[in-house]
Design a protein around this motif. Structure first.
Motif, PDB file in Angstrom:
ATOM      1  N   GLY A   1       0.832  -1.183   0.000  1.00  0.00           N
ATOM      2  CA  GLY A   1       0.000   0.000   0.000  1.00  0.00           C
ATOM      3  C   GLY A   1       0.874   1.242   0.000  1.00  0.00           C
ATOM      4  N   SER A   2       0.271   2.401   0.137  1.00  0.00           N
ATOM      5  CA  SER A   2       1.031   3.650   0.133  1.00  0.00           C
ATOM      6  C   SER A   2       0.596   4.530   1.293  1.00  0.00           C
ATOM      7  CB  SER A   2       0.846   4.404  -1.187  1.00  0.00           C
ATOM      8  OG  SER A   2      -0.507   4.800  -1.339  1.00  0.00           O
ATOM      9  N   THR A   3       1.496   5.431   1.684  1.00  0.00           N
ATOM     10  CA  THR A   3       1.180   6.418   2.709  1.00  0.00           C
ATOM     11  C   THR A   3       1.352   7.806   2.124  1.00  0.00           C
ATOM     12  OG1 THR A   3       3.458   6.510   3.563  1.00  0.00           O
ATOM     13  CG2 THR A   3       1.965   4.886   4.548  1.00  0.00           C
ATOM     14  N   LEU A   4       0.510   8.715   2.559  1.00  0.00           N
ATOM     15  CA  LEU A   4       0.554  10.084   2.038  1.00  0.00           C
ATOM     16  C   LEU A   4       1.784  10.834   2.530  1.00  0.00           C
ATOM     17  CD1 LEU A   4      -1.021  12.181   0.342  1.00  0.00           C
ATOM     18  CD2 LEU A   4      -2.185  12.849   2.452  1.00  0.00           C
TER      19      LEU A   4
ATOM     20  N   LYS B   1      12.286  11.514   4.770  1.00  0.00           N
ATOM     21  CA  LYS B   1      11.475  12.410   3.943  1.00  0.00           C
ATOM     22  C   LYS B   1      10.095  12.554   4.560  1.00  0.00           C
ATOM     23  CE  LYS B   1      14.506  12.606   0.424  1.00  0.00           C
ATOM     24  NZ  LYS B   1      15.080  13.830  -0.135  1.00  0.00           N
ATOM     25  N   ASN B   2       9.268  13.357   3.960  1.00  0.00           N
ATOM     26  CA  ASN B   2       7.869  13.447   4.371  1.00  0.00           C
ATOM     27  C   ASN B   2       6.972  13.552   3.153  1.00  0.00           C
ATOM     28  OD1 ASN B   2       5.887  13.434   6.364  1.00  0.00           O
ATOM     29  ND2 ASN B   2       5.694  15.655   6.312  1.00  0.00           N
ATOM     30  N   TYR B   3       7.337  12.817   2.088  1.00  0.00           N
ATOM     31  CA  TYR B   3       6.612  12.899   0.829  1.00  0.00           C
ATOM     32  C   TYR B   3       5.886  11.614   0.466  1.00  0.00           C
ATOM     33  CZ  TYR B   3       9.239  17.217   0.222  1.00  0.00           C
ATOM     34  OH  TYR B   3       9.763  18.476   0.394  1.00  0.00           O
ATOM     35  N   GLY B   4       5.825  10.672   1.408  1.00  0.00           N
ATOM     36  CA  GLY B   4       5.076   9.460   1.164  1.00  0.00           C
ATOM     37  C   GLY B   4       5.942   8.279   0.794  1.00  0.00           C
ATOM     38  N   ALA B   5       5.346   7.091   0.871  1.00  0.00           N
ATOM     39  CA  ALA B   5       6.090   5.854   0.644  1.00  0.00           C
ATOM     40  C   ALA B   5       5.156   4.757   0.170  1.00  0.00           C
ATOM     41  CB  ALA B   5       6.798   5.421   1.932  1.00  0.00           C
ATOM     42  N   VAL B   6       5.739   3.725  -0.433  1.00  0.00           N
ATOM     43  CA  VAL B   6       5.058   2.460  -0.681  1.00  0.00           C
ATOM     44  C   VAL B   6       5.555   1.489   0.372  1.00  0.00           C
ATOM     45  CG1 VAL B   6       4.774   0.507  -2.258  1.00  0.00           C
ATOM     46  CG2 VAL B   6       4.737   2.844  -3.144  1.00  0.00           C
ATOM     47  N   PHE B   7       4.626   0.841   1.069  1.00  0.00           N
ATOM     48  CA  PHE B   7       5.017  -0.087   2.129  1.00  0.00           C
ATOM     49  C   PHE B   7       4.689  -1.529   1.763  1.00  0.00           C
ATOM     50  CE2 PHE B   7       0.670   1.200   3.297  1.00  0.00           C
ATOM     51  CZ  PHE B   7       0.061  -0.019   3.541  1.00  0.00           C
ATOM     52  N   GLN B   8       5.370  -2.434   2.429  1.00  0.00           N
ATOM     53  CA  GLN B   8       5.163  -3.869   2.262  1.00  0.00           C
ATOM     54  C   GLN B   8       4.791  -4.478   3.605  1.00  0.00           C
ATOM     55  OE1 GLN B   8       7.862  -7.005   0.149  1.00  0.00           O
ATOM     56  NE2 GLN B   8       8.555  -6.941   2.277  1.00  0.00           N
ATOM     57  N   LEU B   9       3.780  -5.334   3.580  1.00  0.00           N
ATOM     58  CA  LEU B   9       3.388  -6.110   4.746  1.00  0.00           C
ATOM     59  C   LEU B   9       3.495  -7.575   4.382  1.00  0.00           C
ATOM     60  CD1 LEU B   9       2.038  -6.083   7.654  1.00  0.00           C
ATOM     61  CD2 LEU B   9      -0.122  -6.411   6.424  1.00  0.00           C
ATOM     62  N   THR B  10       4.385  -8.300   5.053  1.00  0.00           N
ATOM     63  CA  THR B  10       4.544  -9.713   4.731  1.00  0.00           C
ATOM     64  C   THR B  10       3.359 -10.506   5.260  1.00  0.00           C
ATOM     65  OG1 THR B  10       5.718 -10.284   6.780  1.00  0.00           O
ATOM     66  CG2 THR B  10       7.039  -9.445   4.919  1.00  0.00           C
TER      67      THR B  10
ATOM     68  N   ALA C   1       5.568  12.636  -5.563  1.00  0.00           N
ATOM     69  CA  ALA C   1       5.414  12.878  -4.134  1.00  0.00           C
ATOM     70  C   ALA C   1       3.936  12.770  -3.764  1.00  0.00           C
ATOM     71  CB  ALA C   1       5.942  14.263  -3.757  1.00  0.00           C
ATOM     72  N   TYR C   2       3.676  12.411  -2.516  1.00  0.00           N
ATOM     73  CA  TYR C   2       2.334  12.323  -1.963  1.00  0.00           C
ATOM     74  C   TYR C   2       1.423  11.354  -2.736  1.00  0.00           C
ATOM     75  CZ  TYR C   2       3.994  16.637   0.247  1.00  0.00           C
ATOM     76  OH  TYR C   2       4.737  17.570   0.927  1.00  0.00           O
ATOM     77  N   PRO C   3       1.687  10.064  -2.641  1.00  0.00           N
ATOM     78  CA  PRO C   3       0.801   9.081  -3.282  1.00  0.00           C
ATOM     79  C   PRO C   3      -0.453   8.864  -2.435  1.00  0.00           C
ATOM     80  CG  PRO C   3       2.565   7.954  -2.123  1.00  0.00           C
ATOM     81  CD  PRO C   3       2.833   9.426  -1.968  1.00  0.00           C
TER      82      PRO C   3
ATOM     83  N   TYR D   1       1.615  -0.543 -10.412  1.00  0.00           N
ATOM     84  CA  TYR D   1       1.382   0.707 -11.137  1.00  0.00           C
ATOM     85  C   TYR D   1       0.573   1.629 -10.236  1.00  0.00           C
ATOM     86  CZ  TYR D   1       2.990  -1.717 -15.311  1.00  0.00           C
ATOM     87  OH  TYR D   1       3.764  -2.410 -16.229  1.00  0.00           O
ATOM     88  N   GLY D   2       0.991   2.896 -10.183  1.00  0.00           N
ATOM     89  CA  GLY D   2       0.292   3.810  -9.300  1.00  0.00           C
ATOM     90  C   GLY D   2       0.492   5.252  -9.688  1.00  0.00           C
ATOM     91  N   THR D   3      -0.026   6.144  -8.857  1.00  0.00           N
ATOM     92  CA  THR D   3       0.035   7.587  -9.118  1.00  0.00           C
ATOM     93  C   THR D   3       0.520   8.323  -7.883  1.00  0.00           C
ATOM     94  OG1 THR D   3      -2.274   7.915  -8.426  1.00  0.00           O
ATOM     95  CG2 THR D   3      -1.870   7.494 -10.768  1.00  0.00           C
ATOM     96  N   THR D   4       1.116   9.483  -8.131  1.00  0.00           N
ATOM     97  CA  THR D   4       1.390  10.443  -7.063  1.00  0.00           C
ATOM     98  C   THR D   4       0.657  11.735  -7.401  1.00  0.00           C
ATOM     99  OG1 THR D   4       3.384  11.396  -8.104  1.00  0.00           O
ATOM    100  CG2 THR D   4       3.678   9.449  -6.698  1.00  0.00           C
ATOM    101  N   THR D   5       0.183  12.444  -6.397  1.00  0.00           N
ATOM    102  CA  THR D   5      -0.595  13.655  -6.656  1.00  0.00           C
ATOM    103  C   THR D   5       0.290  14.878  -6.856  1.00  0.00           C
ATOM    104  OG1 THR D   5      -0.849  14.001  -4.279  1.00  0.00           O
ATOM    105  CG2 THR D   5      -2.612  12.831  -5.420  1.00  0.00           C
ATOM    106  N   SER D   6       1.570  14.752  -6.536  1.00  0.00           N
ATOM    107  CA  SER D   6       2.499  15.877  -6.692  1.00  0.00           C
ATOM    108  C   SER D   6       3.818  15.368  -7.246  1.00  0.00           C
ATOM    109  CB  SER D   6       2.729  16.581  -5.349  1.00  0.00           C
ATOM    110  OG  SER D   6       1.542  17.137  -4.855  1.00  0.00           O
ATOM    111  N   GLY D   7       4.756  16.293  -7.446  1.00  0.00           N
ATOM    112  CA  GLY D   7       6.050  15.921  -7.998  1.00  0.00           C
ATOM    113  C   GLY D   7       5.993  15.756  -9.504  1.00  0.00           C
ATOM    114  N   GLY D   8       7.070  15.248 -10.075  1.00  0.00           N
ATOM    115  CA  GLY D   8       7.158  15.139 -11.521  1.00  0.00           C
ATOM    116  C   GLY D   8       7.654  16.424 -12.130  1.00  0.00           C
TER     117      GLY D   8
END
Length: 478
Positions: free
Chosen positions: A61-64, A70-79, A100-102, A115-122
């Motif tokens: 999943g992702s965090t905002l 950093k404080n721009y969000g991440a993709v996390f893994q849960l085993t 940034a900020y997914p 495949y995913g999106t970020t609302t900022s950055g680029g």
């Protein structure tokens, strides 16, 4: 790993003891388990969407916010064992060119990549991106929005789906020809095309500001919701064809005092009978949001109006589980939001209240629920936990295991992924009763070819332990 709620019953135990062969897990009743806490370093504030199960059996999943240094969000893994870690931290490249900020979790593509999106950055801090990511965390930017003003391609995208043709579809919340958002198509190689710009009628009567990713229905068309526009300003449910033909299917707030609901920030889901289900953040009989249904004949039905005690402000989509019922979460209401169940007929049950203890272990579940192939639901909260930045949890309602196809729709001859558990030694795969050629890749996934003569329906896998059936149904397209 902490267990905060367990309600075993003698009757269930006796019933399970009498069953000599079953794939259902009969050991527990409803069980809520906190699996991991976000610390900021490993992510913070998971926001919209549902987690996704990958071919290795782990969940993502992702965090905002948050991420390594950093404080721009991440993709996390849960085993599968419940270990939480960071797969990727956004804004790792100069100028946040990687995004940034997914706001929304990524999806699993048919090539086993995310495949995913970020609302900022680029291209700029407010533009956003579409990215591809390997299961090992290597990121490739497929599209950066708003290369030039006035952002005719849109900006701030929010979520993707993969269509039956293999291309990706999504919405940008802003920008486009009328600056109220776009609906776009993107190939796996990065070829981008705007299919529709929202607010193409005076007063935005056809809808504006899409707030969630679309879904593709069994008829091949796409359906989604907007947070604004429409005849009453409360947003719309829309339909758009793969060729870009668009229409508003329903205008929210059409009833007095918005008793039918207002402002939908969640994706839609479809059942095997063609009914669509969704949620609104506001409106309803008490003003606290609704769960609604739209039938194949376009009849709009409010299944439930939240009253603030049984939940409030549902920002996530409902999940259609393999027992035929809908499950979802609310972000507010009694005890900080809840997990609920609702039948297709509208019978509502609150199953678990967040923040129901003195330390407020979790609350504000904007994330929806993913039903894993083990039958258990997985989700995340935007707040609470030991660091106040959210938790990842599981919730069992005693449902049996299943399999899932990736994608959920494809043509005859297409190669699809089938996710599951205990797939080693599988002896048969059928698409609505038609045998298919398949290869067992690991204990957690296999690949199969949609066979000639297959029709829309259930995919079944015969394993060493018994038969597992797919949810949702697999749609065979032309």
């Amino acid at each position: 790993m902490t267990n905060s709620k367990s309600l075993p019953t003698l009757g269930l135990a006796l019933a399970c003891a009498a069953i000599t062969f079953s794939l259902a897990v009969c050991a527990q009743a409803q069980t809520f388990t906190t699996l991991g806490n976000f610390t900021g370093f490993n992510g913070a504030y998971p926001f919209f969407g549902n987690m996704v199960q990958a071919t290795n059996g782990n969940y993502y999943g992702s965090t905002l916010g948050g991420g390594k240094n950093k404080n721009y969000g991440a993709v996390f893994q849960l085993t599968a064992a419940g270990k939480l870690s960071t797969l990727y931290t956004f804004c790792s490249l100069t100028g946040c060119s990687d995004g940034a900020y997914p706001e929304v979790a990524p999806i699993l593509g048919s090539d086993r990549n995310f495949y995913g999106t970020t609302t900022s950055g680029g291209n700029s801090i407010n533009a956003g991106t579409v990215y591809k990511m390997t299961i090992g965390g290597k990121l490739t930017t497929l599209h950066s929005f708003c290369p030039t003003e006035p952002c005719s391609d849109g900006f701030s995208p929010i979520g993707l789906i993969q269509g039956s043709n293999g291309n990706f579809y999504g919405v940008a919340q802003h920008g486009g020809a009328f600056r109220e958002g776009t609906f776009f198509e993107l190939t796996s190689t990065g070829l981008f095309k705007v299919l529709h710009s929202f607010c193409n009628q005076p007063g935005c009567t056809t809808g504006a500001l899409p707030g969630a990713s679309p879904m593709q229905a069994s008829n091949g068309n796409f359906y989604g919701t907007t947070t604004g526009g429409g005849f009453h300003g409360g947003g719309v449910v829309y339909e758009i064809t793969p060729g870009g033909s668009y229409k508003a299917l329903y205008n929210f707030c059409s009833q007095t005092n918005c008793a039918d609901g207002s402002v939908s920030q969640a994706a839609l889901v479809q059942d095997a009978n063609g009914n669509l289900y969704g949620t609104t953040v506001y409106g309803g009989s008490y003003g606290h949001g609704t769960v609604f249904e739209i039938t194949p004949s376009d009849q709009y039905i409010v299944l439930h109006s939240f009253d603030g005690i049984d939940g409030e402000t549902p920002q996530s989509a409902v999940t259609l589980a393999n027992d035929g019922n809908l499950y979802g979460t609310t972000t507010n209401g009694d005890n900080g939001g809840n997990i609920y169940q609702i039948t297709p007929e509208g019978t509502y049950t609150s199953l678990y209240s967040f923040c129901n203890n003195s330390i407020c272990s979790a609350y504000a579940a904007a994330y929806g629920l993913l039903q894993g192939t083990n039958g258990i639901f997985y989700g995340a909260t935007a707040n609470g936990g030991t660091h106040g930045e959210g938790v990842v949890y599981s919730f069992s309602n005693n449902l049996g295991p299943l399999v899932k196809t990736v994608p959920t729709a494809a043509k005859i001859g297409a190669r699809v992924i089938i996710l599951g558990n205990g797939l080693t030694g599988s002896t048969s795969v059928t698409f609505n009763g038609v045998p298919a050629n398949f290869t067992v890749e690991s204990d957690t996934y296999l690949t199969a070819t949609v066979p000639a003569g297959a029709t829309t329906g259930t995919v079944s896998v015969v394993t060493a332990a018994g038969t597992l059936n797919s949810n949702p149904q697999f749609v065979v397209t032309k």
